[in-house]
Structures are given as structure tokens and as C-alpha cells.
Design a protein around this motif. Sequence first.
Motif, PDB file in Angstrom:
ATOM      1  N   MET A  43     -25.829   5.305   3.556  1.00 60.17           N
ATOM      2  CA  MET A  43     -24.821   6.007   2.946  1.00 60.17           C
ATOM      3  C   MET A  43     -25.590   6.748   1.597  1.00 60.17           C
ATOM      4  SD  MET A  43     -21.213   3.979   2.561  1.00 60.17           S
ATOM      5  CE  MET A  43     -20.115   5.341   2.116  1.00 60.17           C
ATOM      6  N   CYS A  44     -25.389   8.021   1.360  1.00 61.11           N
ATOM      7  CA  CYS A  44     -26.318   8.735   0.494  1.00 61.11           C
ATOM      8  C   CYS A  44     -25.604   9.142  -0.455  1.00 61.11           C
ATOM      9  CB  CYS A  44     -26.959   9.900   1.281  1.00 61.11           C
ATOM     10  SG  CYS A  44     -28.260   9.250   2.378  1.00 61.11           S
ATOM     11  N   ARG A  45     -26.300   9.299  -1.638  1.00 59.70           N
ATOM     12  CA  ARG A  45     -25.826   9.644  -2.986  1.00 59.70           C
ATOM     13  C   ARG A  45     -26.520  11.054  -3.101  1.00 59.70           C
ATOM     14  NH1 ARG A  45     -26.656   8.684  -9.106  1.00 59.70           N
ATOM     15  NH2 ARG A  45     -24.947   9.865  -9.836  1.00 59.70           N
ATOM     16  N   GLU A  46     -25.792  12.139  -2.774  1.00 57.13           N
ATOM     17  CA  GLU A  46     -26.457  13.470  -2.901  1.00 57.13           C
ATOM     18  C   GLU A  46     -25.990  14.268  -4.015  1.00 57.13           C
ATOM     19  OE1 GLU A  46     -25.671  16.132   0.514  1.00 57.13           O
ATOM     20  OE2 GLU A  46     -25.451  14.712   1.832  1.00 57.13           O
ATOM     21  N   GLU A  54     -15.339   8.980  -1.003  1.00 60.82           N
ATOM     22  CA  GLU A  54     -16.022   7.632  -0.977  1.00 60.82           C
ATOM     23  C   GLU A  54     -17.181   7.859  -2.004  1.00 60.82           C
ATOM     24  OE1 GLU A  54     -16.160   9.563   1.718  1.00 60.82           O
ATOM     25  OE2 GLU A  54     -18.053   9.842   2.505  1.00 60.82           O
ATOM     26  N   GLU A  55     -17.578   9.102  -2.208  1.00 64.32           N
ATOM     27  CA  GLU A  55     -18.615   9.189  -3.386  1.00 64.32           C
ATOM     28  C   GLU A  55     -18.222   9.243  -4.637  1.00 64.32           C
ATOM     29  OE1 GLU A  55     -22.046   9.223  -2.543  1.00 64.32           O
ATOM     30  OE2 GLU A  55     -21.321   8.333  -0.748  1.00 64.32           O
ATOM     31  N   ARG A  56     -16.869   9.802  -4.884  1.00 62.47           N
ATOM     32  CA  ARG A  56     -16.248  10.031  -6.127  1.00 62.47           C
ATOM     33  C   ARG A  56     -15.769   8.429  -6.581  1.00 62.47           C
ATOM     34  NH1 ARG A  56     -13.468  14.029  -3.536  1.00 62.47           N
ATOM     35  NH2 ARG A  56     -11.581  12.907  -3.597  1.00 62.47           N
ATOM     36  N   ALA A  66     -25.879   1.325  -9.673  1.00 63.98           N
ATOM     37  CA  ALA A  66     -24.578   0.989  -9.921  1.00 63.98           C
ATOM     38  C   ALA A  66     -23.603   1.639  -8.840  1.00 63.98           C
ATOM     39  CB  ALA A  66     -24.046   1.292 -11.184  1.00 63.98           C
ATOM     40  N   HIS A  67     -23.802   3.019  -8.663  1.00 70.57           N
ATOM     41  CA  HIS A  67     -23.180   3.588  -7.651  1.00 70.57           C
ATOM     42  C   HIS A  67     -23.321   3.181  -6.106  1.00 70.57           C
ATOM     43  CE1 HIS A  67     -22.141   7.628  -5.460  1.00 70.57           C
ATOM     44  NE2 HIS A  67     -22.840   7.205  -4.526  1.00 70.57           N
ATOM     45  N   GLU A  68     -24.494   2.469  -5.719  1.00 76.32           N
ATOM     46  CA  GLU A  68     -24.682   2.129  -4.467  1.00 76.32           C
ATOM     47  C   GLU A  68     -24.141   0.515  -4.383  1.00 76.32           C
ATOM     48  OE1 GLU A  68     -25.776   4.076  -2.454  1.00 76.32           O
ATOM     49  OE2 GLU A  68     -26.685   5.560  -3.552  1.00 76.32           O
ATOM     50  N   ILE A  69     -24.098  -0.018  -5.239  1.00 79.36           N
ATOM     51  CA  ILE A  69     -23.490  -1.416  -5.570  1.00 79.36           C
ATOM     52  C   ILE A  69     -21.993  -0.910  -5.214  1.00 79.36           C
ATOM     53  CG2 ILE A  69     -22.632  -3.224  -7.084  1.00 79.36           C
ATOM     54  CD1 ILE A  69     -25.403  -3.156  -8.416  1.00 79.36           C
ATOM     55  N   GLY A  70     -21.466   0.047  -5.724  1.00 75.48           N
ATOM     56  CA  GLY A  70     -19.919   0.464  -5.564  1.00 75.48           C
ATOM     57  C   GLY A  70     -19.761   0.767  -3.918  1.00 75.48           C
ATOM     58  N   HIS A  71     -20.687   1.167  -3.382  1.00 78.26           N
ATOM     59  CA  HIS A  71     -20.560   1.351  -1.845  1.00 78.26           C
ATOM     60  C   HIS A  71     -20.436   0.077  -1.164  1.00 78.26           C
ATOM     61  CE1 HIS A  71     -20.732   5.587  -1.442  1.00 78.26           C
ATOM     62  NE2 HIS A  71     -22.086   5.741  -2.062  1.00 78.26           N
ATOM     63  N   HIS A  72     -21.218  -1.060  -1.633  1.00 82.49           N
ATOM     64  CA  HIS A  72     -21.272  -2.384  -1.139  1.00 82.49           C
ATOM     65  C   HIS A  72     -19.842  -2.853  -1.271  1.00 82.49           C
ATOM     66  CE1 HIS A  72     -22.426  -6.487  -0.094  1.00 82.49           C
ATOM     67  NE2 HIS A  72     -21.888  -6.712  -1.288  1.00 82.49           N
TER      68      HIS A  72
HETATM   69 ZN   LIG Z   1     -22.896   7.275  -2.549  1.00 85.38          ZN
END
Ligand SMILES: [Zn+2]
Length: 239
Positions: A120-123, A130-132, A95-101
Motif C-alpha cells: 500500500m503506497c503513499r503517493e 484509505e489514504e485520507r 505514522a501514515h503507514e502505521i495507520g494502514h496497519h
Molecule cells: Zn498510504
Amino acid sequence: MSHLEMEFTEISLADIETRAQKLIEDYEDHVGKRVRTPVPVESIAEHYLGYTIDITDEGLFEDPKYLGGIVFDDAVIRVNAAVESHEGRYNFTIAHEIGHHVLHREQFIAARNEQTPNIMCREVSAKPLEERQADQFASALLMPADEVAKAMRNIPSASGDISVRALRALAGKVCKIGGFSNVSNTAMCNRLITLGYARGLDYQTGTGLDLMRSADARGFSGIDTWLYKRLKKFMRIFR
Ligand SMILES: [Zn+2]
């Protein structure tokens, strides 16, 4: 890899909510039926947005601090294999990666240069804007406000100030009644705080809630069980 040398624009929480809701509606039109909980984020990514989900422990993902990533050019969402067996964490990562899309793809493509990594990575540790935003989007997508409200209407006396323990119990009930079987208890706790169902806890900054929230945003059910136990102890001492 450090985070992207790129400035993303502020997006209001309301706008993020609207865009998550819009994605669900578009997906409903696409499949010709209403989406119910648990929100099928894997299917939205694969069958609607055209991404391949690649579960991997190679390269960057040998390091467990990288939970997931998205490569727009190849239409691939990578998920760390270490996350796969944790239902809540796995779905939150997708869901987070979809958020980036939805939130960042256009800006990322327009602003990148030769030095920009293509992923774009989720660390675990880094939390730039952008991660928040992607975390907020993930919460809104997996736990739509109206679905949470519907579940809350079926739970008596669930309003006003609340303890951490009561919040945990409430989140468990909401997950069960509302059919949110693909989110962690902590993710639901934070969603309830964001939506204003757990008012008392908003003001406990610095007493551990911040830790709980950030752990949750990462979808870390293993760590947050540990953290929660420590937190309870801590709060007992200082109350
Ligand atoms: Zn991310």
C-alpha cells in the motif's frame, strides 16, 4: 502503480481518533511507561508492531512521488530516502503507514487477489479514501487531542476566528510548548483546524486553504513553504 482496486469502508473521524489513542495506550503498556510528545512513531512501528523500516530510493521509490509504503506480508515499512531528512515528513509518513496497519491490514488481506500489489503506497497525488484515513490517523497519532489541548491551555487568547498568519504562529507555539518536535508547522495547523481551535479558516474553502491542507496531508514542508507564500499573496489580493 495506480491505487488499489479495493473498496475500503468508511471510518468516522472519532473512530480513527479512538484507534490512534488505543495504539498509544497499548504501546504504553508494552514499554511500561507513559508516552510523551514527540510521539515515538518509529519505535511504535519497530518495537511494538514488529515492522522493519526500510529507507530506500530503489524500485518504486526512485520516483519521489511515492513517499512511503507498507508491505504487510514482510512486515516492512518503506520510506522514500528523499523524505528522510525532513523530520516532519519522515515521521508523518511512518505514522501514515502505521495507520494502514491499524485501519486497513485485515481488510486488505481478506480482499486481495492475485492482481493486488503487495504494497500500500503513499503517493503525492492520489488520495483515495484509505489514504485520507491513514493521514487522519497519522495526525491523531502524532498530535493526540489531549496533548494539543494541554498546550493550548498554556497559550493565552488563542480562540475564535484566526488568520492564516496567526494560525501559523499559533501552530509554532503549540509545537514548542507541547513538545511536538517531530511534526511540521503545516501538520499542526491542520490539526488545530480539525480540533476546532482555528474556526475562521474552516470556511475559507477555495481561497487556498484546501491547497494548504492537501499539501499538509502529504507532509510536504518544502512545497508548503512555497505554497504558503503564494497563498499569503493570493489572500492579500482577494481580501
Ligand atoms: Zn498510504
